[in-house]
Design a protein around this motif. Sequence first.
Motif, PDB file in Angstrom:
ATOM      1  N   LEU A   1       0.797  -1.226   0.000  1.00  0.00           N
ATOM      2  CA  LEU A   1       0.000   0.000   0.000  1.00  0.00           C
ATOM      3  C   LEU A   1       0.836   1.287   0.000  1.00  0.00           C
ATOM      4  N   PRO A   2       1.905   1.383   0.804  1.00  0.00           N
ATOM      5  CA  PRO A   2       2.692   2.628   0.787  1.00  0.00           C
ATOM      6  C   PRO A   2       3.261   2.976  -0.583  1.00  0.00           C
ATOM      7  N   TYR A   3       3.624   1.959  -1.374  1.00  0.00           N
ATOM      8  CA  TYR A   3       4.156   2.231  -2.715  1.00  0.00           C
ATOM      9  C   TYR A   3       3.107   2.909  -3.589  1.00  0.00           C
ATOM     10  N   HIS A   4       1.867   2.497  -3.428  1.00  0.00           N
ATOM     11  CA  HIS A   4       0.789   3.041  -4.257  1.00  0.00           C
ATOM     12  C   HIS A   4       0.273   4.376  -3.728  1.00  0.00           C
ATOM     13  N   LEU A   5       0.391   4.581  -2.430  1.00  0.00           N
ATOM     14  CA  LEU A   5      -0.070   5.845  -1.859  1.00  0.00           C
ATOM     15  C   LEU A   5       0.885   6.998  -2.154  1.00  0.00           C
ATOM     16  N   PHE A   6       2.172   6.689  -2.245  1.00  0.00           N
ATOM     17  CA  PHE A   6       3.169   7.749  -2.395  1.00  0.00           C
ATOM     18  C   PHE A   6       2.851   8.712  -3.539  1.00  0.00           C
ATOM     19  N   PRO A   7       2.575   8.236  -4.775  1.00  0.00           N
ATOM     20  CA  PRO A   7       2.334   9.197  -5.865  1.00  0.00           C
ATOM     21  C   PRO A   7       1.021   9.961  -5.756  1.00  0.00           C
ATOM     22  N   PHE A   8       0.193   9.629  -4.775  1.00  0.00           N
ATOM     23  CA  PHE A   8      -1.013  10.421  -4.533  1.00  0.00           C
ATOM     24  C   PHE A   8      -0.773  11.492  -3.471  1.00  0.00           C
ATOM     25  N   ILE A   9       0.349  11.365  -2.770  1.00  0.00           N
ATOM     26  CA  ILE A   9       0.689  12.329  -1.719  1.00  0.00           C
ATOM     27  C   ILE A   9       1.819  13.250  -2.163  1.00  0.00           C
ATOM     28  N   PHE A  10       2.798  12.675  -2.877  1.00  0.00           N
ATOM     29  CA  PHE A  10       3.974  13.424  -3.322  1.00  0.00           C
ATOM     30  C   PHE A  10       4.119  13.326  -4.840  1.00  0.00           C
ATOM     31  N   PRO A  11       4.664  14.355  -5.469  1.00  0.00           N
ATOM     32  CA  PRO A  11       4.951  14.257  -6.908  1.00  0.00           C
ATOM     33  C   PRO A  11       5.971  13.151  -7.177  1.00  0.00           C
ATOM     34  N   LEU A  12       5.817  12.488  -8.306  1.00  0.00           N
ATOM     35  CA  LEU A  12       6.729  11.409  -8.679  1.00  0.00           C
ATOM     36  C   LEU A  12       6.791  11.335 -10.198  1.00  0.00           C
ATOM     37  N   GLN A  13       7.997  11.407 -10.727  1.00  0.00           N
ATOM     38  CA  GLN A  13       8.174  11.329 -12.175  1.00  0.00           C
ATOM     39  C   GLN A  13       7.892   9.899 -12.648  1.00  0.00           C
ATOM     40  N   LYS A  14       7.263   9.763 -13.797  1.00  0.00           N
ATOM     41  CA  LYS A  14       6.752   8.459 -14.225  1.00  0.00           C
ATOM     42  C   LYS A  14       7.838   7.407 -14.422  1.00  0.00           C
ATOM     43  N   PHE A  15       8.969   7.794 -14.996  1.00  0.00           N
ATOM     44  CA  PHE A  15      10.035   6.811 -15.189  1.00  0.00           C
ATOM     45  C   PHE A  15      10.700   6.461 -13.852  1.00  0.00           C
ATOM     46  N   ALA A  16      10.753   7.436 -12.950  1.00  0.00           N
ATOM     47  CA  ALA A  16      11.258   7.158 -11.603  1.00  0.00           C
ATOM     48  C   ALA A  16      10.330   6.177 -10.896  1.00  0.00           C
ATOM     49  N   TYR A  17       9.043   6.340 -11.135  1.00  0.00           N
ATOM     50  CA  TYR A  17       8.025   5.446 -10.567  1.00  0.00           C
ATOM     51  C   TYR A  17       8.281   3.998 -10.991  1.00  0.00           C
TER      52      TYR A  17
END
Length: 231
Positions: free
Chosen positions: A103-119
């Motif tokens: 769950l934390p992996y999936h929540l992170f990009p909803f809370i913090f910006p994350l570049q798609k390739f970094a994701y």
Amino acid sequence: MEITQAVRAMPWIAVMTTPFFLAEVLGYSKLYDTLSDEPFPYYNWLQFPMFLLFTDFCIYFIHRALHSPLLYKSLHKPHHKWIMPTPYASVAFHPVDGFLQSLPYHLFPFIFPLQKFAYLALFLFVQIWTVFIHDGEYVANGTILNGAACHTMHHLYFNYNYGQYTTLWDRLGGSYRKPNEELFRRDSKMGQKEWERQVAEMENRVKDAEGEDDRQYVSSKAVKVGSKKDN
């Protein structure tokens, strides 16, 4: 058994995580396309340690909660069937357990910006790391990273080393256990004396965590005798 558990769990975990991916595709997350879209200078670099710190923190507490009497037997115990895990144990979970720890992996990009390739790179790293800590190859005996040796202590003794990448939260939470020195000595690592000592301590931990052990252990001799009778 590990492979069977993993194959059964993965489709259900995928189903439970699909809403997150769908929300990302529909634009509800904070994923951004190009490096030039970073929210402020150097964020493209900062997002990596942020992701690791956030997920390490969250997984520590989720994992520790899964060892509570309320949740352990119903959710997390299937993962602890294997006292000495192999890489297959990295995905051998009860589906709900696997989902909660992801769950934390999936929540992170909803809370913090994350570049798609970094994701994508971080998700690949997470999977490789999860295999690494279950592979039984004790490369380093450091006190910072929660590597394979630290995680083996968790599978052997249950109530230690809940962290994912580092020992930071275990140290702060009083649940850190340094790996046994014997794990790094190839001459004694697989020795009978060392195994007997570890098994004796492990069985005491099992009783504390689970009550009486309801697993069945059949010797190879008994299996051979049984197969002869069947023939």
